[in-house]
Enzyme design. Structure first.
Site, PDB file in Angstrom:
ATOM      1  N   HIS A 192       0.823  -1.210   0.000  1.00 33.79           N
ATOM      2  CA  HIS A 192       0.000   0.000   0.000  1.00 33.79           C
ATOM      3  C   HIS A 192       0.862   1.267   0.000  1.00 33.79           C
ATOM      4  O   HIS A 192       0.370   2.352   0.298  1.00 33.79           O
ATOM      5  CB  HIS A 192      -0.907   0.035   1.229  1.00 33.79           C
ATOM      6  CG  HIS A 192      -1.790  -1.159   1.369  1.00 33.79           C
ATOM      7  ND1 HIS A 192      -2.691  -1.517   0.405  1.00 33.79           N
ATOM      8  CD2 HIS A 192      -1.903  -2.083   2.354  1.00 33.79           C
ATOM      9  CE1 HIS A 192      -3.331  -2.613   0.788  1.00 33.79           C
ATOM     10  NE2 HIS A 192      -2.868  -2.980   1.974  1.00 33.79           N
TER      11      HIS A 192
ATOM     12  N   HIS B  11      -7.304  -4.353  -1.230  1.00 34.05           N
ATOM     13  CA  HIS B  11      -6.631  -5.606  -1.562  1.00 34.05           C
ATOM     14  C   HIS B  11      -7.309  -6.264  -2.750  1.00 34.05           C
ATOM     15  O   HIS B  11      -7.138  -7.445  -2.996  1.00 34.05           O
ATOM     16  CB  HIS B  11      -6.653  -6.575  -0.371  1.00 34.05           C
ATOM     17  CG  HIS B  11      -6.219  -5.959   0.897  1.00 34.05           C
ATOM     18  ND1 HIS B  11      -7.075  -5.287   1.730  1.00 34.05           N
ATOM     19  CD2 HIS B  11      -4.992  -5.862   1.453  1.00 34.05           C
ATOM     20  CE1 HIS B  11      -6.389  -4.823   2.775  1.00 34.05           C
ATOM     21  NE2 HIS B  11      -5.139  -5.152   2.626  1.00 34.05           N
TER      22      HIS B  11
END
Lengths: 328, 328
Positions: B56, B215
């Protein structure tokens, strides 16, 4: 093709409007969106202008602001800005000390910036960047291409301009930075120009393009994917070979082309740094991220600038733009 | 799968080593790379820690530094950090004023940060972010997911910590910022976890996932690609509906998931801003770029934080991290 847009015809205009609104403290848009201008000009300072095809963001509009560019002329995607854009930008930033164009060595850009200079009536000097060591001539360039190193020239020359250097000094400085700057790129995928709607080139599931340009144009060769270490060996090796004398302290820029995650860019930075240090080169300054992109291409380039005290000091000087900011 | 790496087993370690070397002025790596720590701690300041799965970036390690986090615990890709990582980070940044965990609402993260708190022996408070309005429960979360708004919580709470606020005040502030922050995302493509080697989900050439998590986990629905304006209408509409009272001034964050070019993000910013202004909401602060990514996913999220004078002032306060920097 899946992209965020309304129509391909209005993509650039809507994007520029968004950019100008998001950074209204820094920039204003010229009439008909011909250029992005620094909101507050500094009278008596040489005006710095760059530009080129869109799709390389944050280059160039993202580097307009204190300590870097006074204006950027955005062409259509991968298309040089028109001479009238350039001439109007020159008129808009000229406060009496002349204007310096920083132009990537691509034929369309060099030609149009030359015409813009003639049309402008301003006192204009020009630096043509050609930092890409991959190939000697290319699809769209005679001589080496100007790629990610261009933003280093913009930063260092921008700092000197901010400190009051005159036009001739800045042109000499930019020429010196460009000569001290070497780049090489590699693509894992193609990019897709919105108006065309399909990838610029096709490439196998296990293939990479070594020495790729920032429009997806061919580099040295197509081959199978290699390890990051092997790629760094080849790219940094090609860069170091190109220096007449081995550099001592350097700035190392690992630049993402748009679709490569930061994790991988930092891994490439780690690999490139290891190769440099193995050759006795000290990485004194670092930059890792998406700075000179090729739309949605996966890949990266490595750029090395040989630093001396003056260049390091100018690199460190405050900068306040959308794409690069420190010290303010 | 084409990625820059040597082996999938060493990707995270090499990337962290590169990150720590590139930002050696800001951070140091903890032993066995269990955490990334701010180089210079400020005695008497509450220690702020976040973390989560890698992939991320710049969240979270990219937000370690002055005015934001004191440490970040990077898990493997899309995998929560282990409790011992978290406990050791807490011990490493606790200078006597206690430690605050900022945790995205994903089950693995919340569980491990809870265990880390118990193991640490420090005085620890916790904020769980859940800014994603897309779905009420999800593949990996009970209740709403914590997504891009997390970095806004980190920035604002980080500024208050820097100014000397105590643990209880910071926990209350973070809870308030989280409640004032709403996000929604859309994916155009999947992402590929290196150790798995294939896309997390399959999606048609003309399909998008509305309300996607960070995700690649499902959102509200799969549908055909829409115009940027239609997407902004839906996403901003969902966000505004979620506010109990219509916000006045807001911070608008348009966050890229990793593979979406800046041109498109600014276009989405333009579209989102138009929708907000149409509802009488004033965009007082803006941020556009890749801040909370999903590896190489194409897509973006829109986040809106309702600002008051205190939150705006804390947002504007100086910050010096790899991923966010101003005022210094």
């Amino acid at each position: 093709m899946k992209k965020f847009l309304n129509t391909t015809d209005t993509l650039l205009a809507e994007s520029l409007d968004g950019f100008a609104a998001a950074h209204a403290d820094l920039v204003i848009l010229g009439e008909e969106r011909k250029f992005v201008r620094r909101r507050t000009l500094k009278p008596g300072k040489v005006g710095l202008i760059s530009g080129g095809g869109s799709g390389h963001e944050p280059l160039h509009a993202g580097f307009v602001g204190m300590g870097m560019l006074d204006a950027a002329c955005p062409g259509q995607v991968f298309t040089a800005p028109t001479p009238d854009q350039i001439a109007e930008a020159a008129a808009a930033v000229d406060t009496g000390a002349g204007v310096l164009f920083i132009v990537k060595n691509y034929e369309g850009d060099v030609m149009n910036f030359d015409m813009g200079r003639e049309m402008s009536g301003a006192t204009v000097a020009m630096i043509v960047t050609d930092d890409d060591v991959a190939v000697e001539t290319s699809t769209y360039s005679t001589g080496r291409r100007g790629v990610a190193g261009t933003m280093i020239v913009e930063k260092i020359v921008g700092a000197a301009a901010e400190q009051g250097a005159d036009l001739a000094t800045l042109q000499a400085l930019g020429t010196r930075v460009n000569a001290a700057t070497k780049s090489m790129g590699v693509a894992l995928t193609s990019c897709t120009v919105p108006a065309i709607g399909r990838p610029m080139f096709s490439i196998g599931e296990d293939e990479i393009e070594i020495g790729v340009g920032i429009h997806g144009e061919p580099g040295r060769r197509r081959e199978k994917l290699q390890s990051a270490d092997a790629l760094a060996d080849e790219m940094v090796g090609a860069i170091l070979t190109d220096f007449a004398a081995p550099p001592g302290d350097v700035l190392l820029l690992v630049n993402g082309f748009g679709a490569t995650p930061a994790m991988e860019l930092y891994l490439m930075y780690h690999a490139a740094r290891r190769v440099l240090e193995g050759h006795g080169v000290r990485v004194a300054r670092s930059l890792v991220g998406n700075y000179v992109t090729s739309l949605d291409m996966a890949g990266c380039s490595i750029t090395v600038t040989a630093l001396d005290d003056e260049l390091a000091r100018l690199w460190d000087a405050p900068v306040h733009t959308a794409g690069l900011r420190w010290g303010v």
